[in-house]
Motif scaffolding. Structure first.
Motif, PDB file in Angstrom:
ATOM      1  N   GLU A  20       0.823  -1.210   0.000  1.00 37.34           N
ATOM      2  CA  GLU A  20       0.000   0.000   0.000  1.00 37.34           C
ATOM      3  C   GLU A  20       0.860   1.264   0.000  1.00 37.34           C
ATOM      4  OE1 GLU A  20      -3.371   2.418  -0.163  1.00 37.34           O
ATOM      5  OE2 GLU A  20      -3.027   0.324  -0.719  1.00 37.34           O
ATOM      6  N   PHE A  21       1.937   1.271   0.788  1.00 31.58           N
ATOM      7  CA  PHE A  21       2.820   2.442   0.771  1.00 31.58           C
ATOM      8  C   PHE A  21       3.493   2.581  -0.594  1.00 31.58           C
ATOM      9  CE2 PHE A  21       3.067   2.170   5.597  1.00 31.58           C
ATOM     10  CZ  PHE A  21       2.291   3.285   5.792  1.00 31.58           C
ATOM     11  N   LYS A  22       3.864   1.468  -1.219  1.00 25.32           N
ATOM     12  CA  LYS A  22       4.463   1.524  -2.559  1.00 25.32           C
ATOM     13  C   LYS A  22       3.462   2.132  -3.541  1.00 25.32           C
ATOM     14  CE  LYS A  22       7.276   0.613  -5.999  1.00 25.32           C
ATOM     15  NZ  LYS A  22       8.332   1.545  -6.328  1.00 25.32           N
ATOM     16  N   ARG A  23       2.192   1.753  -3.434  1.00 26.38           N
ATOM     17  CA  ARG A  23       1.163   2.312  -4.311  1.00 26.38           C
ATOM     18  C   ARG A  23       1.002   3.816  -4.069  1.00 26.38           C
ATOM     19  NH1 ARG A  23      -3.870   3.928  -4.361  1.00 26.38           N
ATOM     20  NH2 ARG A  23      -4.303   3.491  -2.171  1.00 26.38           N
ATOM     21  N   ARG A  24       0.950   4.228  -2.798  1.00 25.80           N
ATOM     22  CA  ARG A  24       0.703   5.638  -2.472  1.00 25.80           C
ATOM     23  C   ARG A  24       1.877   6.557  -2.813  1.00 25.80           C
ATOM     24  NH1 ARG A  24      -3.022   6.065   2.967  1.00 25.80           N
ATOM     25  NH2 ARG A  24      -4.392   4.283   2.519  1.00 25.80           N
ATOM     26  N   PHE A  25       3.097   5.995  -2.828  1.00 26.20           N
ATOM     27  CA  PHE A  25       4.276   6.822  -3.103  1.00 26.20           C
ATOM     28  C   PHE A  25       4.982   6.388  -4.391  1.00 26.20           C
ATOM     29  CE2 PHE A  25       3.724   7.143   1.536  1.00 26.20           C
ATOM     30  CZ  PHE A  25       3.692   8.520   1.684  1.00 26.20           C
ATOM     31  N   ALA A  26       4.240   5.781  -5.309  1.00 24.47           N
ATOM     32  CA  ALA A  26       4.822   5.234  -6.549  1.00 24.47           C
ATOM     33  C   ALA A  26       5.476   6.298  -7.417  1.00 24.47           C
ATOM     34  CB  ALA A  26       3.750   4.490  -7.336  1.00 24.47           C
ATOM     35  N   ASP A  27       4.992   7.537  -7.333  1.00 26.31           N
ATOM     36  CA  ASP A  27       5.522   8.597  -8.195  1.00 26.31           C
ATOM     37  C   ASP A  27       6.724   9.320  -7.582  1.00 26.31           C
ATOM     38  OD1 ASP A  27       3.934   9.718  -6.154  1.00 26.31           O
ATOM     39  OD2 ASP A  27       3.447  11.480  -7.368  1.00 26.31           O
ATOM     40  N   LYS A  28       7.184   8.877  -6.438  1.00 25.26           N
ATOM     41  CA  LYS A  28       8.301   9.545  -5.752  1.00 25.26           C
ATOM     42  C   LYS A  28       9.611   8.795  -6.010  1.00 25.26           C
ATOM     43  CE  LYS A  28       5.576  12.452  -3.516  1.00 25.26           C
ATOM     44  NZ  LYS A  28       5.662  13.887  -3.579  1.00 25.26           N
ATOM     45  N   PRO A  29      10.724   9.527  -6.160  1.00 22.86           N
ATOM     46  CA  PRO A  29      12.023   8.890  -6.438  1.00 22.86           C
ATOM     47  C   PRO A  29      12.724   8.404  -5.153  1.00 22.86           C
ATOM     48  CG  PRO A  29      12.290  11.257  -6.430  1.00 22.86           C
ATOM     49  CD  PRO A  29      10.809  10.997  -6.205  1.00 22.86           C
ATOM     50  N   ILE A  30      12.066   7.560  -4.402  1.00 19.63           N
ATOM     51  CA  ILE A  30      12.567   7.140  -3.083  1.00 19.63           C
ATOM     52  C   ILE A  30      13.764   6.196  -3.244  1.00 19.63           C
ATOM     53  CG2 ILE A  30      11.955   5.798  -1.030  1.00 19.63           C
ATOM     54  CD1 ILE A  30       9.047   7.051  -1.537  1.00 19.63           C
ATOM     55  N   ASN A  31      14.849   6.538  -2.535  1.00 16.63           N
ATOM     56  CA  ASN A  31      16.013   5.658  -2.556  1.00 16.63           C
ATOM     57  C   ASN A  31      16.468   5.253  -1.144  1.00 16.63           C
ATOM     58  OD1 ASN A  31      17.194   8.039  -1.698  1.00 16.63           O
ATOM     59  ND2 ASN A  31      18.772   8.092  -3.286  1.00 16.63           N
ATOM     60  N   LYS A  32      15.679   5.655  -0.138  1.00 20.93           N
ATOM     61  CA  LYS A  32      16.013   5.261   1.230  1.00 20.93           C
ATOM     62  C   LYS A  32      14.767   5.365   2.098  1.00 20.93           C
ATOM     63  CE  LYS A  32      20.206   5.560   2.036  1.00 20.93           C
ATOM     64  NZ  LYS A  32      21.557   6.090   2.143  1.00 20.93           N
ATOM     65  N   ILE A  33      14.640   4.408   3.030  1.00 22.88           N
ATOM     66  CA  ILE A  33      13.586   4.442   4.046  1.00 22.88           C
ATOM     67  C   ILE A  33      14.262   4.834   5.352  1.00 22.88           C
ATOM     68  CG2 ILE A  33      11.827   3.124   5.291  1.00 22.88           C
ATOM     69  CD1 ILE A  33      11.223   3.289   2.278  1.00 22.88           C
ATOM     70  N   VAL A  34      13.655   5.761   6.092  1.00 24.73           N
ATOM     71  CA  VAL A  34      14.181   6.167   7.402  1.00 24.73           C
ATOM     72  C   VAL A  34      13.089   5.968   8.442  1.00 24.73           C
ATOM     73  CG1 VAL A  34      14.989   8.139   8.788  1.00 24.73           C
ATOM     74  CG2 VAL A  34      15.863   7.803   6.471  1.00 24.73           C
ATOM     75  N   THR A  35      13.488   5.410   9.586  1.00 29.28           N
ATOM     76  CA  THR A  35      12.572   5.229  10.706  1.00 29.28           C
ATOM     77  C   THR A  35      13.336   5.450  12.002  1.00 29.28           C
ATOM     78  OG1 THR A  35      10.825   3.795  11.603  1.00 29.28           O
ATOM     79  CG2 THR A  35      12.888   2.716  10.982  1.00 29.28           C
ATOM     80  N   ILE A  36      12.658   5.219  13.105  1.00 26.88           N
ATOM     81  CA  ILE A  36      13.258   5.391  14.427  1.00 26.88           C
ATOM     82  C   ILE A  36      13.114   4.076  15.177  1.00 26.88           C
ATOM     83  CG2 ILE A  36      11.132   6.275  15.469  1.00 26.88           C
ATOM     84  CD1 ILE A  36      12.896   8.344  16.965  1.00 26.88           C
ATOM     85  N   GLU A  37      14.129   3.724  15.980  1.00 24.92           N
ATOM     86  CA  GLU A  37      13.991   2.487  16.736  1.00 24.92           C
ATOM     87  C   GLU A  37      12.958   2.653  17.837  1.00 24.92           C
ATOM     88  OE1 GLU A  37      17.687   1.129  18.511  1.00 24.92           O
ATOM     89  OE2 GLU A  37      17.819   2.857  19.805  1.00 24.92           O
TER      90      GLU A  37
END
Length: 193
Positions: free
Chosen positions: A41-58
């Motif tokens: 679902e996140f891939k579908r919602r952000f399909a038009d973005k040039p994402i090359n990294k995921i960032v999160t917090i522990e």
């Protein structure tokens, strides 16, 4: 009602004080098939973005971020809440206040793993007051990177975090937005999306 809202209704537990426990499938025991649906679902919602990294917090965001990253074919970087001997060199630092743990932490990311060429999708399990997200946004900005979007599993829509982040101009996509909960009945009220 979407797949995550259905799962919250089925297995989530509402506690006094606007606490929604989803530890049986989201942030203690993790349902990887559910995470896979979230990644799609996140891939579908952000399909038009040039994402090359995921960032999160522990720590609770890491599992979801890893599965999301698999859908994008990119690495995950997570902000650590403590400096450790295995983080060498320079780091980006931000202070974040945890709604869940009622404390402030400095979070750090090694400068080796985040830079000006990074187009970041920030992922986390919960959004309440927005402090963790603001800290991650600050770290990406310190690195000169671009926050392309923010993906949240569960947003507490009755708290200010979502409004603050959207007002900053970011594309914030929450899979479930909880507008209210009733501990007496166990009912969860979701925002129409």
């Amino acid at each position: 009602m979407n797949f995550l809202e259905e799962r919250i209704v089925k297995d989530g537990v509402v506690k006094e004080g606007n606490i929604l426990k989803v530890d049986s499938f989201l942030n203690h025991q993790m349902d990887i098939n559910l995470f896979d649906q979230m990644g799609e679902e996140f891939k579908r919602r952000f399909a038009d973005k040039p994402i090359n990294k995921i960032v999160t917090i522990e720590a609770s965001g890491i599992g979801i971020a890893c599965i999301v990253a698999r859908h994008f074919g990119v690495p995950v970087v997570f902000a650590k809440k403590t400096q450790s001997v295995n983080i060498d060199g320079e780091v980006y630092v931000a202070e974040v206040e945890s709604f869940t743990h009622k404390c402030k932490n400095q979070v750090i990311v090694s400068k080796k793993f985040l830079g000006p060429d990074d187009h970041v999708l920030v992922i986390d399990d919960f959004l309440a007051n927005g402090c963790a997200l603001q800290g991650l946004i600050s770290i990406v900005a310190q690195a000169g990177g671009t926050v392309e979007g923010i993906g949240i599993a569960v947003e507490k829509g009755f708290q200010q975090g979502g409004r603050i982040i959207r007002n900053l101009g970011y594309q914030l996509e929450s899979l479930a937005i909880v507008d209210g909960m009733d501990a007496a009945t166990g009912k969860v009220h979701f925002r129409e999306q």
